[in-house]
Design a protein around this motif. Structure first.
Motif, PDB file in Angstrom:
ATOM      1  N   HIS A 208       0.869  -1.170   0.030  1.00  0.00           N
ATOM      2  CA  HIS A 208      -0.037   0.027   0.052  1.00  0.00           C
ATOM      3  C   HIS A 208       0.947   1.180  -0.129  1.00  0.00           C
ATOM      4  O   HIS A 208       1.885   1.447   0.723  1.00  0.00           O
ATOM      5  CB  HIS A 208      -0.927  -0.033   1.248  1.00  0.00           C
ATOM      6  N   GLU A 209       0.477   2.339  -0.861  1.00  0.00           N
ATOM      7  CA  GLU A 209       1.554   3.513  -1.092  1.00  0.00           C
ATOM      8  C   GLU A 209       0.693   4.659  -0.561  1.00  0.00           C
ATOM      9  O   GLU A 209      -0.269   4.701  -0.520  1.00  0.00           O
ATOM     10  CB  GLU A 209       1.645   3.617  -2.336  1.00  0.00           C
ATOM     11  N   ARG A 210       1.621   5.499   0.191  1.00  0.00           N
ATOM     12  CA  ARG A 210       1.117   6.553   0.753  1.00  0.00           C
ATOM     13  C   ARG A 210       2.058   7.812   0.827  1.00  0.00           C
ATOM     14  O   ARG A 210       3.204   7.357   0.249  1.00  0.00           O
ATOM     15  CB  ARG A 210       0.647   6.504   2.315  1.00  0.00           C
ATOM     16  N   SER A 211       2.052   8.890   1.176  1.00  0.00           N
ATOM     17  CA  SER A 211       2.909   9.883   1.026  1.00  0.00           C
ATOM     18  C   SER A 211       4.205   9.610   1.852  1.00  0.00           C
ATOM     19  O   SER A 211       4.215   9.059   2.968  1.00  0.00           O
ATOM     20  CB  SER A 211       2.536  11.243   1.550  1.00  0.00           C
ATOM     21  N   ALA A 212       5.353   9.569   1.157  1.00  0.00           N
ATOM     22  CA  ALA A 212       6.668   9.327   1.621  1.00  0.00           C
ATOM     23  C   ALA A 212       6.989  10.441   2.802  1.00  0.00           C
ATOM     24  O   ALA A 212       8.089  10.056   3.493  1.00  0.00           O
ATOM     25  CB  ALA A 212       7.845   9.220   0.614  1.00  0.00           C
ATOM     26  N   PHE A 213       6.488  11.401   2.773  1.00  0.00           N
ATOM     27  CA  PHE A 213       7.009  12.515   3.733  1.00  0.00           C
ATOM     28  C   PHE A 213       6.353  12.201   5.072  1.00  0.00           C
ATOM     29  O   PHE A 213       6.946  12.613   6.234  1.00  0.00           O
ATOM     30  CB  PHE A 213       6.635  13.846   2.873  1.00  0.00           C
ATOM     31  N   THR A 214       4.877  11.987   5.097  1.00  0.00           N
ATOM     32  CA  THR A 214       4.073  11.825   6.209  1.00  0.00           C
ATOM     33  C   THR A 214       4.079  10.378   6.657  1.00  0.00           C
ATOM     34  O   THR A 214       3.253  10.127   7.427  1.00  0.00           O
ATOM     35  CB  THR A 214       2.839  12.451   6.177  1.00  0.00           C
ATOM     36  N   ASN A 215       4.866   9.270   6.284  1.00  0.00           N
ATOM     37  CA  ASN A 215       4.687   7.841   6.798  1.00  0.00           C
ATOM     38  C   ASN A 215       6.174   7.349   6.668  1.00  0.00           C
ATOM     39  O   ASN A 215       7.127   7.594   6.043  1.00  0.00           O
ATOM     40  CB  ASN A 215       4.059   7.336   5.426  1.00  0.00           C
ATOM     41  N   ARG A 216       6.341   6.612   7.640  1.00  0.00           N
ATOM     42  CA  ARG A 216       7.238   5.587   7.828  1.00  0.00           C
ATOM     43  C   ARG A 216       7.101   4.497   6.621  1.00  0.00           C
ATOM     44  O   ARG A 216       6.135   3.949   6.622  1.00  0.00           O
ATOM     45  CB  ARG A 216       7.385   4.900   9.017  1.00  0.00           C
ATOM     46  N   LEU A 217       8.175   4.432   5.992  1.00  0.00           N
ATOM     47  CA  LEU A 217       8.344   3.602   4.872  1.00  0.00           C
ATOM     48  C   LEU A 217       8.734   1.958   5.033  1.00  0.00           C
ATOM     49  O   LEU A 217       9.236   1.886   6.124  1.00  0.00           O
ATOM     50  CB  LEU A 217       9.425   3.888   3.707  1.00  0.00           C
ATOM     51  N   TRP A 218       8.283   1.290   4.091  1.00  0.00           N
ATOM     52  CA  TRP A 218       8.423  -0.221   4.366  1.00  0.00           C
ATOM     53  C   TRP A 218       9.810  -0.390   3.723  1.00  0.00           C
ATOM     54  O   TRP A 218       9.948   0.033   2.477  1.00  0.00           O
ATOM     55  CB  TRP A 218       7.190  -1.116   3.548  1.00  0.00           C
ATOM     56  N   LEU A 219      10.716  -1.054   4.338  1.00  0.00           N
ATOM     57  CA  LEU A 219      12.110  -1.542   3.704  1.00  0.00           C
ATOM     58  C   LEU A 219      11.997  -3.101   3.252  1.00  0.00           C
ATOM     59  O   LEU A 219      11.938  -3.958   4.298  1.00  0.00           O
ATOM     60  CB  LEU A 219      12.942  -1.182   4.831  1.00  0.00           C
ATOM     61  N   ALA A 220      11.890  -3.213   2.216  1.00  0.00           N
ATOM     62  CA  ALA A 220      11.502  -4.641   1.467  1.00  0.00           C
ATOM     63  C   ALA A 220      12.739  -5.634   1.939  1.00  0.00           C
ATOM     64  O   ALA A 220      12.482  -6.651   2.173  1.00  0.00           O
ATOM     65  CB  ALA A 220      11.293  -4.301  -0.090  1.00  0.00           C
TER      66      ALA A 220
END
Length: 511
Positions: A208-220
């Motif tokens: 699921h994709e969301r704003s990279a600025f306001t979210n902690r990202l998934w480190l695949a």
């Protein structure tokens, strides 16, 4: 007598001379190509501007005389200007020209970022009607199409740049050379919109994709989400790079920041602590942030300045000049003295309950709520009243029965410290709220009656309530700035008795 050999005849000199002549010839031959290459590179870096559209007929601001003057500017949010009609965020040059003409004919002046931030800090505005034009992303259309229209009308704007995109994906984004020319014109200034965090990225294993600025990202690669500290370091580096990029190109340090996609930290996976961390990083670098989507009304004014966030009015390709003026009237601050017979102006009310209806009709008995409804509410001009701090409401409600129904008045609506009054047949209660939930609650007994006269007096430090001419309850403000408790009012009605008539407000006056 022996004659010395000339330089050209000396052994070993002839090859050098031939090489020098060859280089000179090559340079002469290459000169036109070099000049042409530099000309082409410059042309690609600074595109030719489009001529502004043919001037439209006068009177584009029909009805402008009804647009009220206000004590605060309205911030307008644009994205791009150009002939591409596929995106609702791209305003045509003709429509943009008509919008600015409408603003000019209505007496609006545009602000620079310096003037706007000066206002947020308590400064004065250059006129009674002002707007702050903002453009997100830094698209090429700002130079080729928007700038000539601004020049025609003598107006200013601010471009919020994704600095890592400048000079890339040409011709979609601006070049630094174009930005330099825009800055020299005096019509533009440039603010922050991240370096390279204006994108959507995966935030969980499902992709699921969301704003990279306001979210902690998934480190695949590690099958996990960023840690809070990793997120903080990434965003801090991005913000600092954005600021450095602007300063390195001889632009003033940015003072404002626009959220990518206008997404709010509350809608992210940061959690309360992470959202506070993000806001702290932004407060440390900028005077305020801008967003088109706010959890509560935050038009430019003292309340927004106290929150460090300003809400913008979004303009799209479908926004007509007349529609823009109507929205400006809705956003323009109103004084309590402007609230003439509020119940007689349904267009000034915004439903906040679950009826799906607008206006106060369900609160005055003119419109019956659906049978499965137990609660209705509506706020009075929530944008225009955001900075109210001293006012008095006088209302009369009837149709009160037992404990199964009642009416309510909430003051300081939209602030972080609203105060809610509930009035029933024989009791009333006054409840304060804050960022961490409900606070004090005061109650009083009333002489049982189906009708009560209610007075609510609001000042920055206290809310007082009297009913039927007798003092009922009061609450004092806590240790917070007055602007944090500013706000207008809303009305509500409750009916939990099956087949029982709804209570209603029969009169309301604002002083």
């Amino acid at each position: 007598m022996t004659r010395d050999a000339s330089p050209a005849n000396r052994p070993g000199q002839r090859p050098l001379l031939r090489a020098a002549l060859g280089l000179l010839t090559a340079a002469v031959v290459a000169l036109p190509f070099t000049v042409a290459w530099h000309y082409d590179a410059a042309r690609r870096a600074v595109a030719e501007q489009a001529a502004p559209p043919a001037s439209g007929a006068a009177g584009a601001a029909a009805g402008a005389e009804a647009t009220p003057a206000g004590a605060a500017p309205v911030v307008l949010a644009y994205h791009d200007v150009g002939p591409d009609g596929r995106s609702r965020y791209t305003v045509s040059p003709e429509r943009f020209d008509a919008q600015l003409r409408a603003l000019r004919e209505a007496g609006y002046r545009t602000l620079s970022t310096r003037e706007f931030t000066g206002f947020l800090s308590g400064g004065r505005l250059p006129g009674p009607r002002t707007v702050y034009l903002t453009f997100d992303d830094g698209t090429h259309g700002l130079w080729t199409h928007a700038d000539p229209v601004l020049a025609r009308h003598g107006m200013k704007a601010a471009a919020y740049l994704i600095t890592g995109r400048v000079d890339t994906h040409r011709p979609y984004y601006l070049s630094w050379a174009e930005i330099a020319r825009m800055a020299r014109s005096g019509r533009w200034d440039f603010q922050a919109h991240t370096h390279l965090s204006h994108e959507r990225a995966a935030v969980d294993a499902a992709g699921h994709e969301r704003s990279a600025f306001t979210n902690r990202l998934w480190l695949a690669d590690e099958a996990r989400v960023e840690s809070p500290d990793e997120y903080r370091r990434r965003i801090a580096a991005d913000l600092d790079r954005s600021v450095r990029d602007l300063v390195a190109h001889d632009l003033p340090r940015p003072r404002l920041f626009a959220y990518p996609f206008s997404e709010r930290p509350a809608e992210s996976n940061l959690g309360a602590h992470g959202a506070d961390t993000l806001r702290s990083m932004l407060r440390a670098r900028f005077t305020a942030t801008l967003t088109n989507n706010s959890a509560r009304p935050l038009p430019a004014g003292p309340r927004a300045a106290a929150a460090g966030q300003v809400q913008r009015l979004e303009v799209t390709r479908d926004t007509t000049p007349a529609g823009l003026l109507r929205e400006l009237a809705r956003w323009t601050p109103a004084a309590p003295s402007d609230a003439d017979r509020p119940l007689s102006h349904p267009e000034h009310w915004q439903t906040t309950g679950d009826t799906g209806r607008t206006g106060p009709g369900t609160l005055t008995g003119e419109v019956r709520p659906p049978d499965d409804t137990e609660y209705v509410s509506a706020a009075y001009r929530p944008l225009a009243t955001a900075d109210w701090h001293t006012y008095r409401l006088r209302a009369t409600a009837n149709g009160l029965h037992g404990t199964s129904n009642g009416v309510g008045i909430t003051v300081r609506v939209g602030s972080e410290h609203p105060v809610a009054l509930s009035v029933g047949h024989h009791t009333a209660s006054l409840t304060t709220s804050g960022p961490k939930g409900t606070g004090d609650r005061r109650t009083c007994r009333l002489a049982p009656a189906a009708e009560h006269r209610i007075t609510v007096s609001v000042t920055p430090r206290r809310v007082r309530v009297s009913i039927d001419g007798e003092p009922c309850a009061s609450v004092r403000a806590g240790r917070w700035r007055a602007a944090e408790g500013a706000g207008g009012f809303s009305l509500s009605a409750r009916n939990e008795g099956a087949g029982q008539g709804w209570p209603r407000f029969t009169s309301l006056k604002v002083e």
